[in-house]
Design an enzyme around this catalytic site. Structure first.
Site, short mmCIF file in Angstrom:
data_model
loop_
_atom_site.label_atom_id
_atom_site.label_comp_id
_atom_site.label_asym_id
_atom_site.label_seq_id
_atom_site.Cartn_x
_atom_site.Cartn_y
_atom_site.Cartn_z
N GLY A 143 0.69 -1.61 -0.05
CA GLY A 143 0.45 -0.03 0.32
C GLY A 143 1.24 1.31 -0.15
O GLY A 143 0.45 2.48 -0.65
N THR A 144 1.92 1.43 0.75
CA THR A 144 2.63 2.36 1.07
C THR A 144 3.43 2.87 -0.96
O THR A 144 3.13 3.63 -0.92
CB THR A 144 3.88 2.62 1.95
OG1 THR A 144 3.20 2.01 3.26
CG2 THR A 144 4.48 3.14 2.51
N ASN A 186 -7.66 3.25 7.96
CA ASN A 186 -7.15 2.81 9.51
C ASN A 186 -7.22 2.51 10.73
O ASN A 186 -7.14 1.61 10.90
CB ASN A 186 -5.73 2.36 8.85
CG ASN A 186 -5.61 3.92 9.34
OD1 ASN A 186 -5.85 5.16 8.16
ND2 ASN A 186 -4.10 4.12 9.54
N SER A 235 -3.55 -3.25 -0.03
CA SER A 235 -2.87 -4.26 0.10
C SER A 235 -2.80 -5.60 0.69
O SER A 235 -3.73 -5.70 1.25
CB SER A 235 -2.38 -3.57 1.38
OG SER A 235 -0.97 -4.09 1.72
N HIS A 271 -1.70 -7.68 2.66
CA HIS A 271 -2.22 -8.24 3.84
C HIS A 271 -3.08 -7.90 4.71
O HIS A 271 -2.23 -8.72 6.31
CB HIS A 271 -0.32 -8.12 4.59
CG HIS A 271 -0.03 -6.46 5.13
ND1 HIS A 271 -0.34 -6.62 6.33
CD2 HIS A 271 0.07 -5.88 4.32
CE1 HIS A 271 0.59 -4.75 6.66
NE2 HIS A 271 0.00 -4.32 5.74
N THR A 274 12.04 -7.61 -10.60
CA THR A 274 11.53 -8.28 -10.78
C THR A 274 9.93 -8.89 -10.42
O THR A 274 9.76 -8.41 -8.99
CB THR A 274 12.52 -9.82 -10.95
OG1 THR A 274 14.06 -9.44 -11.44
CG2 THR A 274 12.54 -10.53 -11.22
N CYS A 299 1.90 2.03 12.48
CA CYS A 299 3.50 2.18 12.07
C CYS A 299 3.66 3.94 13.10
O CYS A 299 4.14 4.06 12.77
CB CYS A 299 3.21 3.02 10.31
SG CYS A 299 2.28 1.12 9.26
N1 PLP Z 1 -2.97 2.99 4.09
C1 PLP Z 1 -3.18 3.00 4.43
C2 PLP Z 1 -5.20 3.22 4.83
C3 PLP Z 1 -3.01 1.08 5.85
O1 PLP Z 1 -4.14 1.21 6.72
C4 PLP Z 1 -1.77 0.84 5.10
C5 PLP Z 1 -1.39 0.00 6.66
O2 PLP Z 1 -2.00 -0.23 7.32
C6 PLP Z 1 -0.88 1.55 3.99
C7 PLP Z 1 -1.68 2.25 3.45
C8 PLP Z 1 -0.04 0.80 3.89
O3 PLP Z 1 0.37 -0.42 3.34
P1 PLP Z 1 1.29 -1.57 3.24
O4 PLP Z 1 1.71 -1.51 4.84
O5 PLP Z 1 1.21 -2.69 2.79
O6 PLP Z 1 2.67 -0.61 2.73
#
Ligand code: PLP
Length: 388
Positions: free
Chosen positions: A74-75, A158, A206, A208, A244, A332
Site C-alpha cells: 500500500g505504501t 485505518n 495491500s 496483507h 522482477t 505504523c
Molecule cells: N494505507 C492504509 C490506509 C493503511 O492502513 C496501510 C497499512 O496500515 C497502508 C496504507 C500501508 O500499506 P502497506 O503496509 O502495504 O505498505
C-alpha cells in the site's frame, strides 16, 4: 496455551492456508522470471500465473486486468500515485507546477508522500474532517485550483473505519479537471469496492490486510498515460513499475483476492455482527465507553472506543498479558507516544486520544474470541481503574 485473541487485523492479518499453498511452489519449482516467457517453459508458467493473479485482483475491483499494476504494498502504491501524477502534471499540464488536495487524517503513506512533494516545491491543501471522521465534499470543491492535478481521499480510515463519500468527491474532482485517487487498503475485500461506482482513476490496496502476504499490493490505474513511474527499472508492468516480479507474493495476492471476493457478503455480515456485539457488551459492562467514528458508515471489522480515565498504553500491555492483542494508534505509529493524528483530526483531546483503543476483527476471528474479549476487557479495565 490458550488461543491468542488477535484483534489487530487492521495492522495485519494471518496468511490464509489456501493462499500459502498457492504461493509455495513459486519459491521452489516455479522459480522462473515471468519476463522470460516465450523462450522458457518455466517462464511461460510464471507468466500465466502472473496474469491469472492480475485477473483475480481485477475481478475484486470490477476493473480490467491491464489496469492492475503490482507493487510492494500500500505504501508504494500511495507514493507512486501521488508523486507520479504530480510529476506528470507538472511536465505535461501545468508548466512546472501542480497542486494536490488530500485530507488531514490519511495514513502516513499519503501524508508523508505529500510532505515530500511539498519539499520538492509542489503545493498541497489538507482538508479537515468532521467529528465522525467524514470529509465534506464541499470542502474538496473549495480546495480545488486550476492547477490541481490530483485529489486523494481514503476509502475507509485505518483507525476509526469511517467510509468516505468517494463517488461524490470523485465527481467534484473530475468537474474541476483533477484526477481522483483513493487509498482503499482498509476497505478492499471488506466492503464492495467497484472502481466504476467509486468513479476513481487510481486505487491502492495491500494484500496483507485481507489474509494475503505482506510486501505486495496493487495500484489500480484507470489510464496508465496519466502518471509517471515511481520505481524506474526494467520494463515490468508496462514500464510503470520496475523490478522482477515478486511471484510468490503476487500469486498469494491473487488467491487472497479470489477468496476475499467469494467471502465478502457473508464476512461483511458476520464481522459487523461480532463487532456490534463486542461494542454493546463493552458499553454495558464498562462505565464511560464511547465510540470514535460513526456507527453506520464504517467498515465491518473496525471498532474504536474511548474508555474514560484509561491510559491506552497501560491497557494494551494488560490486555496482552491476558492474551488479547489490540491497538492504540495505528500500527505504523505504535512506537510514538504522540496522540493519533486521526483522533486529533476528529476533535479528540490528547487525553481522549490516549484513552482510545482500536479492536479490529478479521476472517480468523471467531465468536468465541469475541465472547472471551467481552469478558476479559471489562475485568482488565476495572483492575486498572482500581489501581489508579
Ligand atoms: N494505507 C492504509 C490506509 C493503511 O492502513 C496501510 C497499512 O496500515 C497502508 C496504507 C500501508 O500499506 P502497506 O503496509 O502495504 O505498505
Amino acid at each position: 496455551m490458550e488461543r491468542i485473541i488477535y484483534l489487530d487485523n487492521a495492522a495485519s492479518t494471518a496468511v490464509d492456508k489456501e493462499v500459502l499453498a498457492t504461493m509455495l511452489p513459486f519459491f521452489t519449482e516455479q522459480y522462473a522470471n515471468p519476463m522470460t516467457s516465450g523462450h522458457s517453459s518455466l517462464g511461460d508458467v510464471a507468466y500465466e500465473a502472473l496474469e491469472k493473479a492480475r485477473s483475480q485482483v481485477a475481478a475484486l475491483l470490477h476493473a480490467q486486468p491491464e489496469q492492475i499494476i503490482f507493487t510492494a504494498g500500500g505504501t508504494e502504491s500511495d507514493n507512486t500515485v501521488l508523486k507520479g501524477v504530480l510529476e506528470y502534471a507538472a511536465i505535461h499540464r501545468f508548466n512546472g507546477k501542480a497542486h494536490l488536495v488530500t485530507t488531514r487524517f490519511e495514513h502516513h503513506a499519503i501524508l508523508h508522500s505529500a510532505a515530500a512533494l511539498e519539499r520538492w516545491g509542489y503545493e498541497v491543501t489538507y482538508v479537515g474532517v468532521d467529528s465522525k471522521g467524514f470529509v465534506d465534499p464541499d470542502d474538496i470543491r473549495r480546495a480545488l485550483r486550476p492547477d490541481t492535478a490530483l485529489v486523494s481521499v481514503m476509502h475507509a480510515n485505518n483507525e476509526i473505519g469511517t467510509i468516505e463519500p468517494i463517488a461524490e468527491i470523485a465527481a467534484i474532482a473530475h468537474a474541476g479537471g483533477a484526477l481522483m485517487h483513493t487509498d482503499a487498503v482498509q476497505s478492499v475485500a471488506h466492503i464492495a469496492t467497484d472502481v466504476d461506482k467509486l468513479g476513481v482513476d487510481f486505487l491502492s490496496l495491500s494484500a496483507h490486510k485481507f489474509n494475503g502476504p505482506k510486501g505486495v499490493g496493487v495500484l489500480y490505474a484507470r489510464n496508465r498515460e496519466t502518471f509517471l513511474p515511481f520505481i524506474d527499472g526494467g520494463g515490468q508492468e508496462w514500464g510503470m513499475r520496475g523490478s522482477t516480479h515478486n511471484m510468490p507474493g503476487i500469486v498469494g495476492l491473487g488467491k487472497a483476492a479470489e477468496l476475499g471476493l467469494q467471502r465478502l457478503p457473508s464476512e461483511e455480515r458476520r464481522l459487523a455482527e461480532l463487532r456490534d456485539h463486542l461494542f454493546h457488551a463493552l458499553q454495558e459492562r464498562i462505565p464511560g465507553v464511547t465510540l470514535n467514528g460513526d456507527v453506520q458508515k464504517r467498515v465491518p471489522q473496525n471498532l474504536n472506543i474511548q474508555i474514560e480515565g484509561i491510559d491506552n498504553e497501560a491497557l494494551l500491555v494488560a490486555l496482552n498479558e491476558e492474551g488479547i492483542i489490540a491497538a492504540g494508534g495505528s500500527a505504523c505509529t505504535a512506537q510514538e507516544t504522540v496522540p493519533s493524528h486521526v483522533l486529533t483530526a476528529i476533535g479528540c483531546s490528547t487525553k481522549e486520544a490516549k484513552a482510545s483503543i482500536r479492536l479490529s476483527l478479521g476472517y480468523m476471528t471467531t465468536g468465541e474470541d469475541i465472547d472471551r474479549a467481552c469478558a476479559a476487557i471489562p475485568r482488565v479495565v476495572a483492575k486498572l481503574r482500581s489501581l489508579a
